[in-house]
Design a protein around this motif. Structure first.
Motif, PDB file in Angstrom:
ATOM      1  N   ASP A   1       0.830  -1.202   0.000  1.00 39.29           N
ATOM      2  CA  ASP A   1       0.000   0.000   0.000  1.00 39.29           C
ATOM      3  C   ASP A   1       0.866   1.255   0.000  1.00 39.29           C
ATOM      4  N   TRP A   2       1.973   1.207   0.761  1.00 37.11           N
ATOM      5  CA  TRP A   2       2.866   2.372   0.829  1.00 37.11           C
ATOM      6  C   TRP A   2       3.470   2.650  -0.546  1.00 37.11           C
ATOM      7  N   PHE A   3       3.945   1.602  -1.225  1.00 41.87           N
ATOM      8  CA  PHE A   3       4.513   1.797  -2.554  1.00 41.87           C
ATOM      9  C   PHE A   3       3.461   2.324  -3.531  1.00 41.87           C
ATOM     10  N   GLY A   4       2.242   1.808  -3.425  1.00 39.60           N
ATOM     11  CA  GLY A   4       1.183   2.295  -4.298  1.00 39.60           C
ATOM     12  C   GLY A   4       0.933   3.779  -4.112  1.00 39.60           C
ATOM     13  N   ALA A   5       0.902   4.223  -2.845  1.00 38.24           N
ATOM     14  CA  ALA A   5       0.705   5.643  -2.557  1.00 38.24           C
ATOM     15  C   ALA A   5       1.897   6.473  -3.023  1.00 38.24           C
ATOM     16  N   TYR A   6       3.100   5.923  -2.878  1.00 37.23           N
ATOM     17  CA  TYR A   6       4.312   6.637  -3.294  1.00 37.23           C
ATOM     18  C   TYR A   6       4.299   6.875  -4.802  1.00 37.23           C
ATOM     19  N   VAL A   7       3.966   5.839  -5.563  1.00 37.72           N
ATOM     20  CA  VAL A   7       3.927   5.976  -7.015  1.00 37.72           C
ATOM     21  C   VAL A   7       2.862   6.979  -7.427  1.00 37.72           C
TER      22      VAL A   7
END
Length: 399
Positions: free
Chosen positions: A175-181
């Motif tokens: 989820d964190w990577f998704g938000a970062y992208v």
């Protein structure tokens, strides 16, 4: 697969701290670039805790600076930390006048997530007045107390500080990577490029992630993304200036052979690259086709962090010629050219050792023993090759 509590850390002793202090004793301005969420703000506030801190992403502060620059800067006659300085481009010319009248070392500290914008302001107004560094995500030496024995979890997790500060499940990390992208890649970089078609840009970024650790083929990349060669070059340049990826040049010395002159493409963070290509669980990496490329990406990135954290130029290269000789990484040392072979295998076989030997065969001058950095836990010297475990190779770097 849950990520155990052994990962949980609240703060980090960053290797760059001493470099920042050193530069602050020499230059009136110290500037730091680096990707979003690499820890720039936390680090400068720790190292320069005695200075006022201003975020130029704060709309109130930015409006004050833009409408009344003199009044804004009068509050900081003794200096300050200006975070995301590129948001106010006029700051650089104002600082030029201030530091020319008072050259007190370490007076102002600037940070910026867009290296291109920050560097443009520095070269135009602050050349010769600024000590410049780049902060990348956490290095192995900075997270060693929380290091997992599982190589695949480490590669999959990456090195962004927020993923090491609290315990997170694989779902939460994804989820964190998704938000970062979505927030930084698709917003900041896309706006900088003025890209209209989001899906095309998304495809391009994912294609780059899938090519990490390989020779850059710009024609193939552009064709697969459905864009022109010039557009691919432009997008790649901005992704590099945003420190999402970097290009490793071939070693340029002429050893009498036909050399490959194309650079290699690497993502700055293996966790982000893994997420972009759809790897949602570290257990999948054990048999994934990208395992070796991600491991090589991580190792090359660690060498790069080691040098940048000390304020040194990268000066890292690879070697490959048309006769089949290659070394994954090479760099100059006082004892000669250090050659490194990188293998993700978790068992040190004779074939791996011989690969390490081959990595230095193109060097005709005296050179130190080649290194083989591998995925096994053991470290020792065998047949003249220094075999170094992925868990320990920060130690010879530090030494």
């Amino acid at each position: 697969m849950p990520i155990t509590s052994s990962y949980c850390m609240k703060s980090f002793l960053r290797d760059m701290s001493m470099t920042l202090q050193r530069l602050a004793r020499q230059f009136p301005v110290v500037a730091m670039t680096g990707p979003r969420q690499s820890g720039k703000t936390t680090l400068v506030r720790q190292v320069f805790a005695d200075k006022p801190y201003v975020s130029l992403e704060d709309p109130v502060e930015l409006a004050f600076a833009q409408t009344d620059p003199r009044g804004f800067l009068q509050r900081f006659a003794q200096g300050a930390v200006f975070d995301e300085a590129q948001r106010w481009p006029e700051l650089f010319s104002h600082l030029q006048g201030l530091v020319d009248s008072d050259r007190t070392a370490g007076r102002f500290v600037l940070t910026g997530s867009q290296q291109f914008d920050l560097m443009a302001g520095i070269t135009q107004s602050l050349a010769g007045r600024v000590g410049l560094v780049r902060l990348l995500p956490l290095a192995l030496s900075e997270v060693k107390l929380a290091l997992s024995n599982d190589l695949y979890t480490h590669l999959w997790r990456g090195a962004y500080p927020p993923l090491w500060q609290t315990e997170r499940s694989t779902t939460q990390a994804s989820d964190w990577f998704g938000a970062y992208v979505m927030t930084y890649v698709e917003r900041d970089v896309r706006q900088l490029l003025q890209v209209q078609n989001l899906s095309t840009f998304q495809r391009f970024v994912r294609l780059c992630a899938g090519r990490t650790g390989t020779l850059l083929n710009l024609v193939s990349l552009a064709t697969d993304a459905g864009i022109s060669h010039s557009t691919a070059r432009q997008w790649l340049s901005v992704l590099a200036s945003s420190e999402l990826l970097f290009l490793l040049p071939p070693y340029h010395r002429n050893f009498g052979k036909r050399l490959v002159k194309t650079p290699k493409l690497y993502f700055t963070d293996t966790g982000l690259a893994a997420w972009l290509v759809g790897i949602r669980d570290p257990a999948l990496l054990a048999l994934h086709p990208m395992r070796a490329a991600l491991f090589e990406t991580w190792v090359v990135g660690e060498f790069r962090k080691f040098r940048l954290n000390r304020g040194l130029p990268s000066d890292l290269y690879f070697w490959r010629d048309n006769n089949g000789l290659e070394a994954d990484l090479v760099f100059e040392t006082e004892g000669g050219l250090q050659c490194i072979e990188i293998k993700s295998g978790q068992t040190i076989t004779l074939d791996l050792v011989r690969a390490g030997l081959r990595a230095s065969r193109f060097v005709s001058e005296p050179a130190p023993p080649p290194w083989l950095i591998h995925g096994a836990p053991e470290s020792y010297t065998r047949e003249g090759v220094r075999c170094i475990s992925w868990q320990r190779f920060a130690d010879p770097l530090q030494g």
